[in-house]
Design a protein around this motif. Structure first.
Motif, PDB file in Angstrom:
ATOM      1  N   GLU A 209       0.822  -1.206   0.000  1.00 31.81           N
ATOM      2  CA  GLU A 209       0.000   0.000   0.000  1.00 31.81           C
ATOM      3  C   GLU A 209       0.864   1.267   0.000  1.00 31.81           C
ATOM      4  O   GLU A 209       1.853   1.364   0.705  1.00 31.81           O
ATOM      5  N   GLY A 210       0.469   2.221  -0.825  1.00 38.63           N
ATOM      6  CA  GLY A 210       1.136   3.514  -0.856  1.00 38.63           C
ATOM      7  C   GLY A 210       2.461   3.561  -1.587  1.00 38.63           C
ATOM      8  O   GLY A 210       3.107   4.613  -1.644  1.00 38.63           O
ATOM      9  N   ARG A 211       2.863   2.465  -2.163  1.00 42.06           N
ATOM     10  CA  ARG A 211       4.115   2.463  -2.909  1.00 42.06           C
ATOM     11  C   ARG A 211       3.847   2.752  -4.390  1.00 42.06           C
ATOM     12  O   ARG A 211       2.812   2.379  -4.909  1.00 42.06           O
ATOM     13  N   PRO A 212       4.770   3.510  -5.000  1.00 43.17           N
ATOM     14  CA  PRO A 212       6.056   3.967  -4.486  1.00 43.17           C
ATOM     15  C   PRO A 212       5.896   5.066  -3.445  1.00 43.17           C
ATOM     16  O   PRO A 212       5.166   6.032  -3.662  1.00 43.17           O
ATOM     17  N   ASP A 213       6.606   4.892  -2.322  1.00 39.51           N
ATOM     18  CA  ASP A 213       6.577   5.890  -1.256  1.00 39.51           C
ATOM     19  C   ASP A 213       7.795   6.803  -1.382  1.00 39.51           C
ATOM     20  O   ASP A 213       8.515   6.757  -2.385  1.00 39.51           O
ATOM     21  N   ALA A 214       8.021   7.637  -0.373  1.00 40.30           N
ATOM     22  CA  ALA A 214       9.123   8.603  -0.443  1.00 40.30           C
ATOM     23  C   ALA A 214      10.471   7.913  -0.636  1.00 40.30           C
ATOM     24  O   ALA A 214      11.326   8.380  -1.400  1.00 40.30           O
ATOM     25  N   SER A 215      10.672   6.787   0.053  1.00 36.59           N
ATOM     26  CA  SER A 215      11.932   6.056  -0.094  1.00 36.59           C
ATOM     27  C   SER A 215      12.102   5.528  -1.520  1.00 36.59           C
ATOM     28  O   SER A 215      13.189   5.613  -2.108  1.00 36.59           O
ATOM     29  N   ASP A 216      11.022   4.969  -2.094  1.00 38.58           N
ATOM     30  CA  ASP A 216      11.089   4.467  -3.466  1.00 38.58           C
ATOM     31  C   ASP A 216      11.425   5.580  -4.452  1.00 38.58           C
ATOM     32  O   ASP A 216      12.232   5.397  -5.370  1.00 38.58           O
ATOM     33  N   LEU A 217      10.811   6.743  -4.266  1.00 33.05           N
ATOM     34  CA  LEU A 217      11.052   7.856  -5.183  1.00 33.05           C
ATOM     35  C   LEU A 217      12.463   8.412  -5.028  1.00 33.05           C
ATOM     36  O   LEU A 217      13.074   8.851  -6.006  1.00 33.05           O
ATOM     37  N   ASN A 218      13.002   8.356  -3.809  1.00 33.66           N
ATOM     38  CA  ASN A 218      14.409   8.733  -3.623  1.00 33.66           C
ATOM     39  C   ASN A 218      15.320   7.759  -4.361  1.00 33.66           C
ATOM     40  O   ASN A 218      16.318   8.170  -4.971  1.00 33.66           O
ATOM     41  N   HIS A 219      14.977   6.473  -4.282  1.00 37.04           N
ATOM     42  CA  HIS A 219      15.744   5.474  -5.040  1.00 37.04           C
ATOM     43  C   HIS A 219      15.635   5.722  -6.545  1.00 37.04           C
ATOM     44  O   HIS A 219      16.612   5.529  -7.291  1.00 37.04           O
ATOM     45  N   ALA A 220      14.459   6.119  -6.997  1.00 42.13           N
ATOM     46  CA  ALA A 220      14.267   6.391  -8.421  1.00 42.13           C
ATOM     47  C   ALA A 220      15.161   7.544  -8.876  1.00 42.13           C
ATOM     48  O   ALA A 220      15.807   7.482  -9.932  1.00 42.13           O
ATOM     49  N   GLU A 221      15.216   8.607  -8.072  1.00 43.16           N
ATOM     50  CA  GLU A 221      16.088   9.732  -8.415  1.00 43.16           C
ATOM     51  C   GLU A 221      17.559   9.320  -8.391  1.00 43.16           C
ATOM     52  O   GLU A 221      18.346   9.717  -9.259  1.00 43.16           O
ATOM     53  N   LEU A 222      17.939   8.520  -7.395  1.00 41.72           N
ATOM     54  CA  LEU A 222      19.313   8.021  -7.316  1.00 41.72           C
ATOM     55  C   LEU A 222      19.651   7.199  -8.549  1.00 41.72           C
ATOM     56  O   LEU A 222      20.730   7.348  -9.138  1.00 41.72           O
ATOM     57  N   PHE A 223      18.721   6.342  -8.947  1.00 44.61           N
ATOM     58  CA  PHE A 223      18.939   5.531 -10.150  1.00 44.61           C
ATOM     59  C   PHE A 223      19.128   6.435 -11.369  1.00 44.61           C
ATOM     60  O   PHE A 223      20.013   6.207 -12.192  1.00 44.61           O
ATOM     61  N   GLY A 224      18.300   7.471 -11.481  1.00 44.69           N
ATOM     62  CA  GLY A 224      18.427   8.395 -12.599  1.00 44.69           C
ATOM     63  C   GLY A 224      19.795   9.066 -12.623  1.00 44.69           C
ATOM     64  O   GLY A 224      20.409   9.223 -13.689  1.00 44.69           O
ATOM     65  N   ARG A 225      20.291   9.453 -11.451  1.00 42.54           N
ATOM     66  CA  ARG A 225      21.622  10.068 -11.392  1.00 42.54           C
ATOM     67  C   ARG A 225      22.699   9.085 -11.818  1.00 42.54           C
ATOM     68  O   ARG A 225      23.666   9.448 -12.516  1.00 42.54           O
ATOM     69  N   LYS A 226      22.554   7.825 -11.411  1.00 41.43           N
ATOM     70  CA  LYS A 226      23.536   6.807 -11.786  1.00 41.43           C
ATOM     71  C   LYS A 226      23.496   6.543 -13.299  1.00 41.43           C
ATOM     72  O   LYS A 226      24.539   6.284 -13.923  1.00 41.43           O
ATOM     73  N   VAL A 227      22.310   6.588 -13.878  1.00 40.24           N
ATOM     74  CA  VAL A 227      22.189   6.445 -15.336  1.00 40.24           C
ATOM     75  C   VAL A 227      22.934   7.581 -16.024  1.00 40.24           C
ATOM     76  O   VAL A 227      23.685   7.368 -16.986  1.00 40.24           O
ATOM     77  N   ASN A 228      22.751   8.792 -15.518  1.00 35.14           N
ATOM     78  CA  ASN A 228      23.424   9.955 -16.095  1.00 35.14           C
ATOM     79  C   ASN A 228      24.940   9.826 -15.967  1.00 35.14           C
ATOM     80  O   ASN A 228      25.690  10.133 -16.909  1.00 35.14           O
TER      81      ASN A 228
END
Length: 266
Positions: A135-154
């Motif tokens: 329930e409630g996912r993606p939550d704040a932690s998931d979205l932080n991971h998503a941004e981190l992943f995006g930075r790693k892709v870059n």
């Protein structure tokens, strides 16, 4: 390696995959961004072409351990020209099984060069207030991971001299693929007298399975069990009937409570 634009493709009937995709985009931080929402049937009628100097991100939900069969025609029509590509799958805290490998293989056949992949968790499509599952996912932690992943892709893009220097990435999965692609054809949605025929469910259905004149009528041959009409109903007039789908929702709620975290592949 520099890119001139970012193409974000996502299929997201209940909005979870869209949120993950947007989080990744924030991490990549590219100025020129093209959002391509293939949840909409009319968008899936259009063929996508990409270039070598673009970055393509394709994000899809997992259906029974596989890429949704509904998307295969559109994916196979994708025409890429050695385009650096990121493949994303989003699953309901159960398992993504062979979906990421399947997505990777489809994209490579279309001319994509996979530079990264990831599996994220979203609220299960069968989840409800009665039977909450992830329930409630993606939550704040998931979205932080998503941004981190995006930075790693870059960061990876900047470390690559040219498209010819992209090496293959290994992702989990088996071939031939397991799981099933044929969805249940079941009458599982109950509509109460709270329904005001507002049309929100009709507009949001990704396959046009709800009658445009009477939202109580659902074509079970078209329905892909995404439950978007249940989750998006402002009157809470739509619920699951007892039966096959409700039993699956109970299993998801009872068996897969342990939190799973996003996984990256480079």
């Amino acid at each position: 390696m520099k890119i001139k634009s970012l193409k974000l493709v996502y299929f997201s009937p209940t909005g979870t995959t869209k949120k993950i995709t947007q989080g990744i985009a924030r991490g990549i931080n590219q100025i020129n961004v093209d959002l391509i929402d293939i949840t909409k049937p009319n968008v899936r009628k259009q063929r996508l072409q990409t270039l070598e100097n673009e970055l393509l991100v394709v994000a899809i939900p997992v259906y029974m351990g596989r890429v949704p069969a509904l998307l295969m025609e559109w994916l196979h029509a994708l025409k890429a020209n050695n385009t650096p590509t990121v493949g994303i799958v989003v699953y309901g805290n159960r398992a993504y099984e062979d979906a990421l490998l399947e997505l990777k293989n489809v994209l490579i056949k279309c001319g994509c060069k996979l530079i990264a992949g990831a599996a994220f968790v979203g609220e299960h499509s069968f989840s409800s207030s009665e039977l909450p599952s992830s329930e409630g996912r993606p939550d704040a932690s998931d979205l932080n991971h998503a941004e981190l992943f995006g930075r790693k892709v870059n960061e990876k893009l900047l470390s690559i001299l040219s498209i010819d220097h992209i090496s293959d990435i290994n992702v989990p999965g088996c071939y031939p693929y397991g799981g099933v692609t044929e969805l249940w054809k079941v009458d599982f949605i109950a509509v109460s007298d709270r329904c005001s025929q507002c049309g929100i469910c009709i507009e949001g259905c990704p396959v046009g399975a709800i009658d445009s004149e009477n939202s109580n009528l659902i074509d079970k041959e078209k329905c892909i069990l995404c439950c978007a009409c249940i989750k998006n109903c402002p009157q809470k007039a739509r619920t699951m009937k007892p039966g096959l789908m409700k039993d699956a929702a109970i299993r998801a709620h009872e068996r897969f409570k342990e939190r799973k975290e996003p996984i990256f592949f480079f």
